[in-house]
Design a protein around this motif. Structure first.
Motif, PDB file in Angstrom:
ATOM      1  N   VAL A 124      -5.280  13.628   2.834  1.00 29.19           N
ATOM      2  CA  VAL A 124      -4.991  13.547   4.275  1.00 29.19           C
ATOM      3  C   VAL A 124      -6.283  13.632   5.081  1.00 29.19           C
ATOM      4  CG1 VAL A 124      -3.901  14.745   6.199  1.00 29.19           C
ATOM      5  CG2 VAL A 124      -2.646  14.433   4.066  1.00 29.19           C
ATOM      6  N   VAL A 125      -7.169  14.549   4.717  1.00 26.17           N
ATOM      7  CA  VAL A 125      -8.448  14.683   5.429  1.00 26.17           C
ATOM      8  C   VAL A 125      -9.266  13.397   5.303  1.00 26.17           C
ATOM      9  CG1 VAL A 125     -10.662  15.908   5.440  1.00 26.17           C
ATOM     10  CG2 VAL A 125      -8.531  17.191   5.230  1.00 26.17           C
ATOM     11  N   ALA A 126      -9.317  12.818   4.110  1.00 31.04           N
ATOM     12  CA  ALA A 126     -10.092  11.595   3.892  1.00 31.04           C
ATOM     13  C   ALA A 126      -9.531  10.426   4.687  1.00 31.04           C
ATOM     14  CB  ALA A 126     -10.127  11.253   2.402  1.00 31.04           C
ATOM     15  N   LEU A 127      -8.217  10.282   4.698  1.00 30.14           N
ATOM     16  CA  LEU A 127      -7.600   9.132   5.346  1.00 30.14           C
ATOM     17  C   LEU A 127      -7.497   9.284   6.861  1.00 30.14           C
ATOM     18  CD1 LEU A 127      -4.740   8.372   2.789  1.00 30.14           C
ATOM     19  CD2 LEU A 127      -6.945   7.211   3.030  1.00 30.14           C
ATOM     20  N   THR A 128      -7.786  10.471   7.367  1.00 30.33           N
ATOM     21  CA  THR A 128      -7.756  10.677   8.816  1.00 30.33           C
ATOM     22  C   THR A 128      -9.152  10.769   9.432  1.00 30.33           C
ATOM     23  OG1 THR A 128      -7.458  13.064   8.433  1.00 30.33           O
ATOM     24  CG2 THR A 128      -5.484  11.754   8.887  1.00 30.33           C
ATOM     25  N   GLY A 129     -10.172  10.333   8.692  1.00 30.39           N
ATOM     26  CA  GLY A 129     -11.481  10.179   9.317  1.00 30.39           C
ATOM     27  C   GLY A 129     -12.634  10.931   8.705  1.00 30.39           C
ATOM     28  N   ARG A 130     -12.379  11.891   7.837  1.00 35.46           N
ATOM     29  CA  ARG A 130     -13.473  12.643   7.208  1.00 35.46           C
ATOM     30  C   ARG A 130     -13.451  12.360   5.703  1.00 35.46           C
ATOM     31  NH1 ARG A 130     -16.013  16.352  10.130  1.00 35.46           N
ATOM     32  NH2 ARG A 130     -16.466  17.642   8.304  1.00 35.46           N
ATOM     33  N   TRP A 131     -13.951  11.163   5.366  1.00 37.04           N
ATOM     34  CA  TRP A 131     -13.821  10.669   3.997  1.00 37.04           C
ATOM     35  C   TRP A 131     -14.548  11.554   2.992  1.00 37.04           C
ATOM     36  CZ3 TRP A 131     -11.082   6.759   1.687  1.00 37.04           C
ATOM     37  CH2 TRP A 131     -11.432   6.476   0.360  1.00 37.04           C
ATOM     38  N   GLY A 132     -15.802  11.901   3.270  1.00 36.52           N
ATOM     39  CA  GLY A 132     -16.597  12.662   2.311  1.00 36.52           C
ATOM     40  C   GLY A 132     -15.961  13.972   1.902  1.00 36.52           C
ATOM     41  N   PRO A 133     -15.713  14.895   2.868  1.00 37.28           N
ATOM     42  CA  PRO A 133     -15.082  16.168   2.483  1.00 37.28           C
ATOM     43  C   PRO A 133     -13.687  15.985   1.890  1.00 37.28           C
ATOM     44  CG  PRO A 133     -16.034  16.300   4.691  1.00 37.28           C
ATOM     45  CD  PRO A 133     -16.092  14.868   4.297  1.00 37.28           C
ATOM     46  N   GLY A 134     -12.909  15.059   2.466  1.00 39.57           N
ATOM     47  CA  GLY A 134     -11.549  14.863   1.970  1.00 39.57           C
ATOM     48  C   GLY A 134     -11.512  14.324   0.551  1.00 39.57           C
ATOM     49  N   ALA A 135     -12.339  13.298   0.283  1.00 41.20           N
ATOM     50  CA  ALA A 135     -12.375  12.738  -1.065  1.00 41.20           C
ATOM     51  C   ALA A 135     -12.894  13.773  -2.060  1.00 41.20           C
ATOM     52  CB  ALA A 135     -13.248  11.486  -1.087  1.00 41.20           C
ATOM     53  N   GLY A 136     -13.842  14.606  -1.622  1.00 41.55           N
ATOM     54  CA  GLY A 136     -14.339  15.658  -2.494  1.00 41.55           C
ATOM     55  C   GLY A 136     -13.255  16.666  -2.859  1.00 41.55           C
ATOM     56  N   LEU A 137     -12.467  17.085  -1.857  1.00 44.46           N
ATOM     57  CA  LEU A 137     -11.367  18.022  -2.120  1.00 44.46           C
ATOM     58  C   LEU A 137     -10.328  17.391  -3.050  1.00 44.46           C
ATOM     59  CD1 LEU A 137     -10.711  19.577   1.408  1.00 44.46           C
ATOM     60  CD2 LEU A 137     -11.734  20.714  -0.569  1.00 44.46           C
ATOM     61  N   ALA A 138      -9.960  16.142  -2.749  1.00 45.38           N
ATOM     62  CA  ALA A 138      -8.965  15.478  -3.589  1.00 45.38           C
ATOM     63  C   ALA A 138      -9.478  15.303  -5.016  1.00 45.38           C
ATOM     64  CB  ALA A 138      -8.597  14.123  -2.984  1.00 45.38           C
ATOM     65  N   GLY A 139     -10.756  14.938  -5.146  1.00 39.50           N
ATOM     66  CA  GLY A 139     -11.329  14.782  -6.477  1.00 39.50           C
ATOM     67  C   GLY A 139     -11.329  16.080  -7.257  1.00 39.50           C
ATOM     68  N   PRO A 179     -20.614   3.532  -0.875  1.00 37.81           N
ATOM     69  CA  PRO A 179     -20.650   4.546   0.187  1.00 37.81           C
ATOM     70  C   PRO A 179     -20.532   3.985   1.600  1.00 37.81           C
ATOM     71  CG  PRO A 179     -22.343   4.976  -1.456  1.00 37.81           C
ATOM     72  CD  PRO A 179     -21.768   3.638  -1.793  1.00 37.81           C
ATOM     73  N   ASP A 180     -21.138   2.812   1.847  1.00 37.31           N
ATOM     74  CA  ASP A 180     -21.096   2.278   3.205  1.00 37.31           C
ATOM     75  C   ASP A 180     -19.789   1.571   3.531  1.00 37.31           C
ATOM     76  OD1 ASP A 180     -21.749   0.355   1.334  1.00 37.31           O
ATOM     77  OD2 ASP A 180     -22.972  -0.823   2.701  1.00 37.31           O
ATOM     78  N   ARG A 181     -18.859   1.535   2.594  1.00 36.97           N
ATOM     79  CA  ARG A 181     -17.551   0.942   2.859  1.00 36.97           C
ATOM     80  C   ARG A 181     -16.428   1.970   2.765  1.00 36.97           C
ATOM     81  NH1 ARG A 181     -16.678  -4.556   3.080  1.00 36.97           N
ATOM     82  NH2 ARG A 181     -18.513  -5.861   2.789  1.00 36.97           N
ATOM     83  N   ARG A 182     -16.787   3.242   2.669  1.00 34.80           N
ATOM     84  CA  ARG A 182     -15.779   4.286   2.590  1.00 34.80           C
ATOM     85  C   ARG A 182     -15.281   4.653   3.992  1.00 34.80           C
ATOM     86  NH1 ARG A 182     -19.286   8.030  -1.623  1.00 34.80           N
ATOM     87  NH2 ARG A 182     -18.980   6.700  -3.459  1.00 34.80           N
ATOM     88  N   GLY A 183     -14.023   5.020   4.058  1.00 32.94           N
ATOM     89  CA  GLY A 183     -13.473   5.503   5.319  1.00 32.94           C
ATOM     90  C   GLY A 183     -13.154   4.420   6.329  1.00 32.94           C
ATOM     91  N   ASP A 184     -12.903   3.187   5.881  1.00 25.61           N
ATOM     92  CA  ASP A 184     -12.504   2.124   6.803  1.00 25.61           C
ATOM     93  C   ASP A 184     -11.211   2.532   7.524  1.00 25.61           C
ATOM     94  OD1 ASP A 184     -10.703  -0.467   7.221  1.00 25.61           O
ATOM     95  OD2 ASP A 184     -12.801  -1.111   7.322  1.00 25.61           O
TER      96      ASP A 184
END
Length: 296
Positions: A124-139, A179-184
């Motif tokens: 949810v955090v990643a898909l709502t605009g904070r990709w780095g922290p959110g993807a890290g938590l999900a991972g 990395p430059d295409r994450r969080g579209d």
């Protein structure tokens, strides 16, 4: 320090951009403390390896995984969310007090549920605009669930051996995304909508609130996969593409939902095989519609 690192790039790329990369890297890291300089060197190495493997943002493979990554996160959120809500529904509907049930629950299972919650929160955090922290938590949540299940034995939680494998595949898809295409934002919004539509009706049905909710009379674990396939078709039609790239991205994103479906029907592969057949049919239908549209 940067000269040896630049040699990691392919020869043709190095010949075209090597000196520019060296100059920019030296200027950028000139006044950095050592830890920051090491991070910059690591970023340069990662980019060089991406270019060498054809996974940078300019390559077809890089664009493919950039499309797949948000939907992989959404799919793992659906799988983990359904696991959590199924457990919560069992607690709520049981006549025994919740405190007694929790006291009798295996500690590893509690950890498994907490890690599943971490996956959902991270997605949810990643898909709502904070990709780095959110993807890290999900991972971290995905790796944790895989570790707990393998340590306890895949049969213990009736999830099957596919669940930890699906977790690792999802982590790989997210990491491979350039990395430059994450969080579209557009793709993240579509992935979030897909997750909501794939999750909510199943929760309503499983809770017994309405057995015919949204037309889902018997789930068999296939509903989220059907939503994923439909999402790929919509993306293809909006992009006016053949649909092969979009359906391929949905297939790469599907392992968490495949694992959920197999666990729901006790290893019966027919719903999964039917869904992948549907992906192929929808890709062919989308290609046909695009051909008709161009000719008209």
């Amino acid at each position: 320090m940067s000269d040896p690192l630049v040699r990691l790039y392919p020869a043709a790329y190095r010949a075209a951009h090597g000196q520019e990369i060296i100059d920019v890297h030296r200027e950028m890291t000139a006044d950095m403390p050592r830890p920051a300089r090491l991070r910059a060197d690591a970023d340069l190495v990662a980019h060089a390896l991406r270019v060498r493997l054809g996974l940078d943002s300019a390559s077809p493979a890089g664009r493919f995984f950039a499309l797949a990554a948000p939907f992989a996160l959404a799919a793992c959120a659906v799988g983990s969310g359904l696991r959590l809500t199924r457990w919560y529904t069992g607690l709520a509907l049981s006549p025994a007090p919740v405190r007694v049930q929790l006291h009798a629950t295996d500690g590893a299972w509690i950890l498994y549920m907490l890690l599943s919650l971490l996956v959902c929160v991270g997605a949810v955090v990643a898909l709502t605009g904070r990709w780095g922290p959110g993807a890290g938590l999900a991972g971290c949540g995905l790796l944790g669930t895989a570790a707990v299940q393998w340590a306890a034995g895949a049969h213990v939680y009736e999830e099957g051996a596919l669940t930890p494998v699906a977790a690792l595949l999802t982590v790989a898809v997210v990491l491979v995304c350039p990395p430059d295409r994450r969080g579209d934002r557009r793709l993240s919004a579509a992935a979030g909508a897909m997750a909501a539509v794939g999750w909510f009706p199943v929760v309503v049905v499983n809770a017994g609130a309405y057995t015919g909710a949204f037309g889902v009379t018997t789930d068999y674990g296939a509903w989220p996969l059907l939503v994923l396939a439909f999402t790929g078709a919509v993306l293809a039609l909006r992009a006016r593409s053949s649909g092969l790239r979009e359906m391929g991205a949905m297939a790469v994103s599907a392992p968490p939902l495949v694992a959920y479906s197999c666990a729901t029907v006790w290893g019966d592969l027919r719903p999964v095989l039917g869904t992948f057949l549907l992906l192929s049919v929808m890709a062919a239908l989308t290609a046909f519609l695009q051909t008709v549209r161009r000719r008209s």
